[in-house]
Scaffold this active site. Sequence first.
Site, PDB file in Angstrom:
ATOM      1  CG  ASP A  31      -2.171   0.866   1.139  1.00 14.76           C
ATOM      2  OD1 ASP A  31      -2.312   1.568  -0.231  1.00 14.76           O
ATOM      3  OD2 ASP A  31      -2.744   1.153   2.188  1.00 14.76           O
ATOM      4  N   GLY A  34       0.140   5.389  -4.402  1.00 19.65           N
ATOM      5  CA  GLY A  34      -0.508   6.825  -4.800  1.00 19.65           C
ATOM      6  C   GLY A  34       0.273   7.704  -4.018  1.00 19.65           C
ATOM      7  NE  ARG A  35      -1.549   6.270   1.308  1.00 22.93           N
ATOM      8  CZ  ARG A  35      -1.548   5.672   2.087  1.00 22.93           C
ATOM      9  NH1 ARG A  35      -1.262   5.943   3.321  1.00 22.93           N
ATOM     10  NH2 ARG A  35      -1.697   4.227   1.800  1.00 22.93           N
ATOM     11  CD1 TRP A  36       7.449   6.545  -2.691  1.00 25.64           C
ATOM     12  CD2 TRP A  36       7.123   7.010  -4.870  1.00 25.64           C
ATOM     13  NE1 TRP A  36       8.707   6.634  -3.266  1.00 25.64           N
ATOM     14  CE2 TRP A  36       8.447   6.769  -4.650  1.00 25.64           C
ATOM     15  CE3 TRP A  36       6.482   7.098  -6.208  1.00 25.64           C
ATOM     16  CZ2 TRP A  36       9.313   6.955  -5.622  1.00 25.64           C
ATOM     17  CZ3 TRP A  36       7.386   7.356  -7.170  1.00 25.64           C
ATOM     18  CH2 TRP A  36       8.853   7.183  -6.836  1.00 25.64           C
ATOM     19  CG  HIS A  48       0.392   1.928  -9.495  1.00 21.78           C
ATOM     20  ND1 HIS A  48      -0.124   1.636  -8.023  1.00 21.78           N
ATOM     21  CD2 HIS A  48      -0.647   2.522 -10.031  1.00 21.78           C
ATOM     22  CE1 HIS A  48      -1.334   2.186  -7.943  1.00 21.78           C
ATOM     23  NE2 HIS A  48      -1.804   2.675  -8.781  1.00 21.78           N
ATOM     24  CB  SER A  76      -8.564  -5.269  -3.718  1.00 24.81           C
ATOM     25  OG  SER A  76      -8.945  -4.184  -4.091  1.00 24.81           O
ATOM     26  CD  GLU A  78     -13.268  -5.094  -2.410  1.00 28.55           C
ATOM     27  OE1 GLU A  78     -11.770  -5.342  -2.396  1.00 28.55           O
ATOM     28  OE2 GLU A  78     -13.913  -5.888  -2.206  1.00 28.55           O
ATOM     29  CG  LEU A 142       9.543 -17.340  -3.069  1.00 31.28           C
ATOM     30  CD1 LEU A 142       9.159 -17.379  -1.742  1.00 31.28           C
ATOM     31  CD2 LEU A 142       9.987 -15.843  -3.477  1.00 31.28           C
ATOM     32  NE  ARG A 199      -3.449  -1.481   4.230  1.00 36.03           N
ATOM     33  CZ  ARG A 199      -4.508  -1.620   3.805  1.00 36.03           C
ATOM     34  NH1 ARG A 199      -5.272  -2.422   4.308  1.00 36.03           N
ATOM     35  NH2 ARG A 199      -4.902  -0.593   2.950  1.00 36.03           N
ATOM     36  CD  GLU A 218       1.803 -13.118  16.006  1.00 36.11           C
ATOM     37  OE1 GLU A 218       1.702 -11.948  16.312  1.00 36.11           O
ATOM     38  OE2 GLU A 218       1.542 -13.988  16.705  1.00 36.11           O
TER      39      GLU A 218
HETATM   40  C1  FPP Z   1      -1.671   0.198  -3.247  1.00 43.13           C
HETATM   41  O1  FPP Z   1      -1.351   1.474  -3.480  1.00 43.13           O
HETATM   42  C2  FPP Z   1      -1.129  -0.545  -4.430  1.00 43.13           C
HETATM   43  C3  FPP Z   1      -1.881  -0.928  -5.656  1.00 43.13           C
HETATM   44  C4  FPP Z   1      -3.457  -1.135  -5.693  1.00 43.13           C
HETATM   45  C5  FPP Z   1      -1.199  -1.724  -6.504  1.00 43.13           C
HETATM   46  C6  FPP Z   1      -0.321  -2.604  -6.315  1.00 43.13           C
HETATM   47  C7  FPP Z   1       0.707  -2.769  -7.542  1.00 43.13           C
HETATM   48  C8  FPP Z   1       2.032  -2.760  -7.312  1.00 43.13           C
HETATM   49  C9  FPP Z   1       2.951  -2.868  -6.416  1.00 43.13           C
HETATM   50  C10 FPP Z   1       2.804  -2.808  -8.783  1.00 43.13           C
HETATM   51  C11 FPP Z   1       2.715  -3.908  -9.728  1.00 43.13           C
HETATM   52  C12 FPP Z   1       2.727  -5.205  -9.121  1.00 43.13           C
HETATM   53  C13 FPP Z   1       2.827  -6.447  -9.783  1.00 43.13           C
HETATM   54  C14 FPP Z   1       2.729  -7.586  -9.034  1.00 43.13           C
HETATM   55  C15 FPP Z   1       3.441  -6.253 -11.133  1.00 43.13           C
HETATM   56  P1  FPP Z   1      -2.424   2.717  -3.809  1.00 43.13           P
HETATM   57  O2  FPP Z   1      -2.568   2.802  -5.088  1.00 43.13           O
HETATM   58  O3  FPP Z   1      -3.761   2.170  -3.123  1.00 43.13           O
HETATM   59  O4  FPP Z   1      -1.869   3.852  -2.749  1.00 43.13           O
HETATM   60  P2  FPP Z   1      -2.433   5.000  -2.267  1.00 43.13           P
HETATM   61  O5  FPP Z   1      -3.240   4.419  -0.895  1.00 43.13           O
HETATM   62  O6  FPP Z   1      -1.317   5.901  -1.478  1.00 43.13           O
HETATM   63  O7  FPP Z   1      -3.339   5.778  -3.130  1.00 43.13           O
END
Ligand code: FPP
Length: 253
Positions: A31, A34-36, A48, A76, A78, A142, A199, A218
Amino acid sequence: MATGQGAARDLAETVPGGSGAVPAHVAIIMDGNGRWAAARGLPRIAGHRTGAQAVRRTVEAAIEHRVAWLTLYAFSSENWRRPPSEIVDLTGLLRHYLRSEVAELSKQGVRMHFIGDRGRFDGDIQTEMARAERLTAANTRLNLVIALSYGARAEIVEAARRVALAAVAGTLDPATLTEDSFSALLATAGSPDPDLIVRTSGEQRLSNFLLWQGAYAELVFLEVLWPDFGPVHFAAALAEYSRRERRFGARPG
Ligand code: FPP
């Protein structure tokens, strides 16, 4: 909780005592992409993309620590509610990842699995997922499970539906159903339950992730945003895990 790389390193190095146990199965809710990106004035896709690099580092860290199973929550059920442009960006990134990374992952001894409603993705992405699973099926270093269009409640309802259908068809006596036989109907059949769920980004929720399987996991919540996640954070989460006393509901001996 530790925030930057330095703080996480300190945490990993100063954990006192602990059992030293390494979790067999680590699951991560990635997670904060987006904030990054927002913090840098960049579009969300930049977060992403950088998050995908963190995935690579995390797979390597899992191998290094001899973790047998790593499950990553990449999308997800959602997440389909996000703006269409972000869905296009995310599925494009996934397509690119599957096409460009699977051979290298296979070389590293990684066996790939996907859980979730893969039927919602474009046909070519579904084909790539099947190819990745086929190509890596003999690898043993793995097990990497990528949760895509995954939702735990839908997974549990689907298993319940299969039980009901089998009962109606007369092939299953509901009285014989057990936790183990129900587990075998979930998407994760054949994998051990996660010992540790991590998380990132400071949020402290499970967000419909492995709700059945994580009953005794855990939970470790880290402040770091996913694109900044690296080996020191992975080590810090394992160190925190090794300090926990797992009782599975039993009293201390
Ligand atoms: C949550 O951050 C992240 C996602 C919804 C996407 C996860 C995808 C990746 C890590 C990259 C691709 C992965 C693979 C396996 C190719 P967010 O967008 O919800 O962040 P925010 O809460 O800061 O808005």
